[in-house]
Design a protein around this motif. Structure first.
Motif, short mmCIF file in Angstrom:
data_model
loop_
_atom_site.label_atom_id
_atom_site.label_comp_id
_atom_site.label_asym_id
_atom_site.label_seq_id
_atom_site.Cartn_x
_atom_site.Cartn_y
_atom_site.Cartn_z
N GLN A 81 0.81 -1.21 0.00
CA GLN A 81 0.00 0.00 0.00
C GLN A 81 0.85 1.27 0.00
OE1 GLN A 81 -2.91 0.17 3.14
NE2 GLN A 81 -3.68 2.20 2.54
N ALA A 82 1.98 1.24 0.70
CA ALA A 82 2.78 2.46 0.88
C ALA A 82 3.22 3.07 -0.46
CB ALA A 82 3.99 2.18 1.77
N PRO A 83 3.78 2.30 -1.42
CA PRO A 83 4.15 2.91 -2.70
C PRO A 83 2.96 3.51 -3.44
CG PRO A 83 5.20 0.76 -2.44
CD PRO A 83 4.18 0.88 -1.35
N PHE A 84 1.82 2.82 -3.38
CA PHE A 84 0.61 3.34 -4.02
C PHE A 84 0.19 4.66 -3.40
CE2 PHE A 84 -4.04 3.73 -3.63
CZ PHE A 84 -4.36 3.92 -4.96
N VAL B 61 -1.22 16.38 -5.26
CA VAL B 61 -0.60 17.70 -5.07
C VAL B 61 -0.39 18.37 -6.42
CG1 VAL B 61 1.48 18.90 -4.31
CG2 VAL B 61 0.48 17.09 -2.88
N PHE B 62 0.14 17.59 -7.38
CA PHE B 62 0.37 18.14 -8.72
C PHE B 62 -0.95 18.53 -9.38
CE2 PHE B 62 0.47 17.27 -13.32
CZ PHE B 62 1.37 18.25 -13.72
N ALA B 63 -1.96 17.66 -9.29
CA ALA B 63 -3.24 17.88 -9.98
C ALA B 63 -4.02 19.05 -9.40
CB ALA B 63 -4.08 16.61 -9.93
N ALA B 64 -3.70 19.45 -8.17
CA ALA B 64 -4.43 20.54 -7.54
C ALA B 64 -4.29 21.85 -8.31
CB ALA B 64 -3.94 20.73 -6.10
N GLN B 65 -3.19 21.99 -9.08
CA GLN B 65 -2.98 23.22 -9.85
C GLN B 65 -3.66 23.17 -11.22
OE1 GLN B 65 1.13 23.46 -11.66
NE2 GLN B 65 1.50 21.78 -10.23
N LEU B 66 -4.25 22.02 -11.57
CA LEU B 66 -4.90 21.87 -12.86
C LEU B 66 -6.41 22.03 -12.71
CD1 LEU B 66 -2.82 18.81 -14.17
CD2 LEU B 66 -2.38 21.26 -14.47
N ALA B 67 -7.12 21.94 -13.83
CA ALA B 67 -8.56 22.24 -13.83
C ALA B 67 -9.42 20.99 -13.69
CB ALA B 67 -8.93 22.98 -15.12
N PHE B 68 -8.90 19.96 -13.04
CA PHE B 68 -9.68 18.74 -12.85
C PHE B 68 -10.73 18.94 -11.75
CE2 PHE B 68 -5.53 16.46 -14.08
CZ PHE B 68 -5.84 16.56 -15.43
N ASP B 69 -11.89 18.35 -11.96
CA ASP B 69 -12.94 18.38 -10.94
C ASP B 69 -12.80 17.21 -9.97
OD1 ASP B 69 -14.05 20.63 -12.09
OD2 ASP B 69 -15.44 19.47 -13.35
N HIS B 70 -12.32 16.08 -10.48
CA HIS B 70 -12.27 14.89 -9.63
C HIS B 70 -11.13 13.98 -10.09
CE1 HIS B 70 -13.83 11.83 -6.90
NE2 HIS B 70 -13.64 10.94 -7.87
N VAL B 71 -10.31 13.53 -9.15
CA VAL B 71 -9.24 12.58 -9.43
C VAL B 71 -9.34 11.43 -8.43
CG1 VAL B 71 -6.75 12.18 -9.51
CG2 VAL B 71 -7.69 14.37 -10.32
N GLU B 72 -9.38 10.20 -8.94
CA GLU B 72 -9.41 9.02 -8.08
C GLU B 72 -8.26 8.11 -8.49
OE1 GLU B 72 -12.71 5.71 -6.67
OE2 GLU B 72 -13.31 7.76 -7.17
N ALA B 73 -7.79 7.25 -7.60
CA ALA B 73 -6.67 6.37 -7.89
C ALA B 73 -7.03 4.92 -7.57
CB ALA B 73 -5.44 6.80 -7.11
N ILE B 74 -6.53 4.00 -8.41
CA ILE B 74 -6.76 2.57 -8.21
C ILE B 74 -5.44 1.83 -8.44
CG2 ILE B 74 -7.95 0.50 -9.07
CD1 ILE B 74 -10.27 2.21 -9.89
N PRO B 75 -5.05 0.91 -7.55
CA PRO B 75 -3.85 0.10 -7.76
C PRO B 75 -4.21 -1.15 -8.57
CG PRO B 75 -4.73 -0.33 -5.58
CD PRO B 75 -5.64 0.68 -6.21
N VAL B 76 -3.42 -1.46 -9.61
CA VAL B 76 -3.75 -2.61 -10.45
C VAL B 76 -2.49 -3.36 -10.88
CG1 VAL B 76 -5.75 -1.35 -11.40
CG2 VAL B 76 -3.61 -1.46 -12.70
#
Length: 620
Positions: free
Chosen positions: A160-163, A172-187
């Protein structure tokens, strides 16, 4: 009559990220595990996996998408692969886009038609510069929802830690962009972990699988909710014998009887009939092609947009825009490109490059050009007004491309921001004493004679002789020389490609003004690029521009070398010297070609005079 109503819940998305992050594998497995791959293709996949596969004895699902032979052999995606699959809950159209930096243009193509993005990251490599570049492009292109897929989790022990670290860094990076929603999934795309079925190797992850997320992410109806925009492609005769305008709806809807405005002329009219072959219909909506017949005759041509009277697009010949540069040759302010927006193509110039954007930090930097894959913000001027909406409001009518006029290749992808009305209060002033009067007063036909060729080719020498001969005939002339202009008007310019483009642009404007004064203007400029010489020609009226190619071989020019320029270049003491470390593009069809090794300068001057007499510029 029939109304066309069909709306199936479907999602257009793209898979992007750095090369080898597993995009094709993920999409291939999604297709296979949702039963969207026919049996014969699955059987063929077994054969391809043995021949090209990179997964040992297992099926290599990436090969379902990598259709080009070069892709299969290299194990990378070069082209944009569009695939269709579905579940009982939703249909999907997915673009698998290239990860290599050199194929960023293909990624832009895929993103421009998508409403959602799967952004893949290698769990071991983490965020790369290409990950960040793709993210900025997604943001610019109006993608507002992103699923960060952290792939190859087996390489970090499915811990889990690397993910968490990659997810947090990206947030943190995406906060400066115009995205409304960002989600993450490990696969683990190769093995199917968290793609369609949950992973036993990552019990700590409690969120949805990739497929579950795709089935539930909100589908944008943005274009359907936008004001109506009908792009005119051509003028035809309708079934009733009237004049019809074929095109397509990029957003909104139109009904028979609706009032419309023709964008560029601002002329009002009403929709009389709508034809969707072979039927007459009551309405059309986003994505449909049709022919519209109006109740009255108005001036309409290719590139016009029909819009509601209360929600018209901007119409301007200057606007600001974000630009992603996609050509190996840098973007040069002042150079003329072809701009295509909707169905309208027009000549355009980047008049000011306001700033470039740092891919990693997003900071703005002062730049003079844009290189391949660079992102910048600029002002653009077109030779005639174009209709558009701000890209942030309407992606279909705000997107445009710049095309290299020499090669026809796409040079840049742009997103219009807002119109510049700085010139809206400027009106060309007309006077009784005009070009025709001045020409008649002087008894000559105003013309620009443009001498081009390598440095030391003999341009100024021949020009000088031509002017002497013309003066003896009583012709009113003026000579414009490259060095002379660089001592004054163009003193601020160097010899980079961008400076050379601007040097010729200014010289061409001066020549045009002098032609307006009724003069025969003799110009001696290396002017190494065809594009700029063509642009100068286009600024003149037909028949007012004569291109003279002083065709002297490089070895002869070097032997002459009156300024010692070539010697300095060969010694590494001078740079950007045309013919040595800067290119010269010889004219393809000049009006006059002077081969200086076969005659004297006086002979060359007589050839120019003879051609001017033949064209009627001067009397015999």
């Amino acid at each position: 009559m029939r109304a066309l109503v069909t709306e199936r819940d479907h999602l257009r998305f793209l898979a992007c990220g750095a090369v080898d992050d597993g995009k094709s594998t993920l999409i291939g497995r999604l297709m296979a595990e949702t039963g969207s791959v026919p049996d014969d293709l699955m059987a063929n996949l077994v054969h391809l996996s043995k021949k090209f596969g990179t997964t040992g004895d297992d099926l290599d699902y990436a090969l379902l998408l990598d259709g080009l032979e070069a892709e299969r052999e290299q194990g990378i995606t070069i082209d944009v692969a569009y695939r269709y699959f579905g579940t009982p809950k939703r249909a999907f159209i997915v673009a698998d886009t290239p990860g290599h930096e050199q194929y960023t243009r293909n990624m832009v193509t895929g993103a421009s038609n998508a409403e959602f993005a799967l952004l893949l990251v290698d769990a071991k490599a983490g965020l790369t510069r290409q990950t960040l570049r793709h993210s900025r492009i997604l943001s610019l292109l109006g993608i507002r929802r992103v699923l960060l897929v952290v792939n190859k989790m087996d390489l970090v022990g499915c811990r889990q830690a690397p993910f968490d670290a990659i997810r947090d860094e990206y947030q943190v990076f995406a906060a400066q962009l115009a995205f409304d929603h960002v989600e993450a999934i490990p696969v683990v795309a190769r093995d199917g972990d968290n793609i369609v079925n949950r992973s036993d190797r990552m019990p700590w992850y409690k969120g949805p699988t990739v497929l579950e997320h795709l089935e539930t992410v909100p589908v944008s109806m943005h274009q359907h909710e936008q004001p109506a925009r009908f792009h005119v492609q051509s003028v035809v005769r309708t079934q009733s014998g009237g004049r019809g305008y074929t095109g397509y709806m990029s957003s909104g809807a139109f009904n028979r009887g609706d009032a419309i405005i023709v964008s560029r002329s601002r002329r009002p009219s009403t929709i009389k009939e709508i034809y969707v072959y072979p039927d007459v219909v009551d309405s059309i909506e986003t994505g449909q092609a049709a022919t519209i017949e109006l109740t009255d005759q108005v001036d309409v041509s290719r590139g016009d947009i029909f819009a509601p009277p209360d929600s018209m697009p901007e119409v301007a010949d200057q606007f600001s825009a974000h630009l992603v540069w996609l050509n190996e040759h840098p973007m040069l302010p002042g150079r003329t490109y072809s701009l295509r927006i909707g169905t309208h193509t027009v000549a355009a110039t980047v008049t000011a490059l306001k700033y470039g954007t740092d891919i990693e930090t997003g900071e703005h930097a002062a730049v003079t050009t844009l290189g391949i894959n660079d992102i910048g913000y600029c002002n653009i001027a077109t030779t005639e007004p174009v209709a558009f909406d701000a890209y942030a409001k309407n992606r279909e009518t705000g997107a445009f491309i710049l095309i290299d006029r020499q090669t026809g290749a796409t040079a840049g992808a742009g997103m219009a921001d807002f119109a510049l009305y700085r010139a809206s209060n400027l009106v060309k002033q007309s006077y009784e004493i005009d070009k025709a009067f001045r020409a008649k007063m002087k008894g000559q036909r105003p013309t620009t004679v443009w001498f081009t060729g390598l440095p030391s080719a003999g341009k100024s020498t021949i020009l000088n002789l031509v002017e002497q001969k013309l003066s003896r005939r009583g012709v009113h002339t003026y000579a414009l020389d490259g060095d002379n202009l660089r001592l004054g008007l163009n003193r601020d310019l160097g010899f980079t490609e961008a400076d050379r483009v601007e040097n010729v642009r200014r010289a061409g404007e001066v020549a045009r003004l002098m032609v307006d004064a009724g003069l025969v203007v003799l110009c001696a400029f290396v002017s190494p690029f065809r594009n700029e010489r063509r642009s100068v020609r286009e600024r003149h009226e037909p028949g007012e521009f004569i291109e003279v190619f002083v065709d002297t071989p490089l070895e002869i020019c070097e032997a002459r070398d009156p300024k010692g320029l070539y010697a300095k270049a060969r010694a590494g003491k001078a740079f950007h010297v045309t013919g040595i470390d800067s290119p010269y593009e010889p004219p393809l069809e000049p009006e006059i070609r002077l081969r200086t090794e076969t005659g004297t300068p006086d002979d060359m001057a007589e050839q120019v005079i003879a051609h001017m007499i033949k064209l009627g510029v001067i009397a015999r």
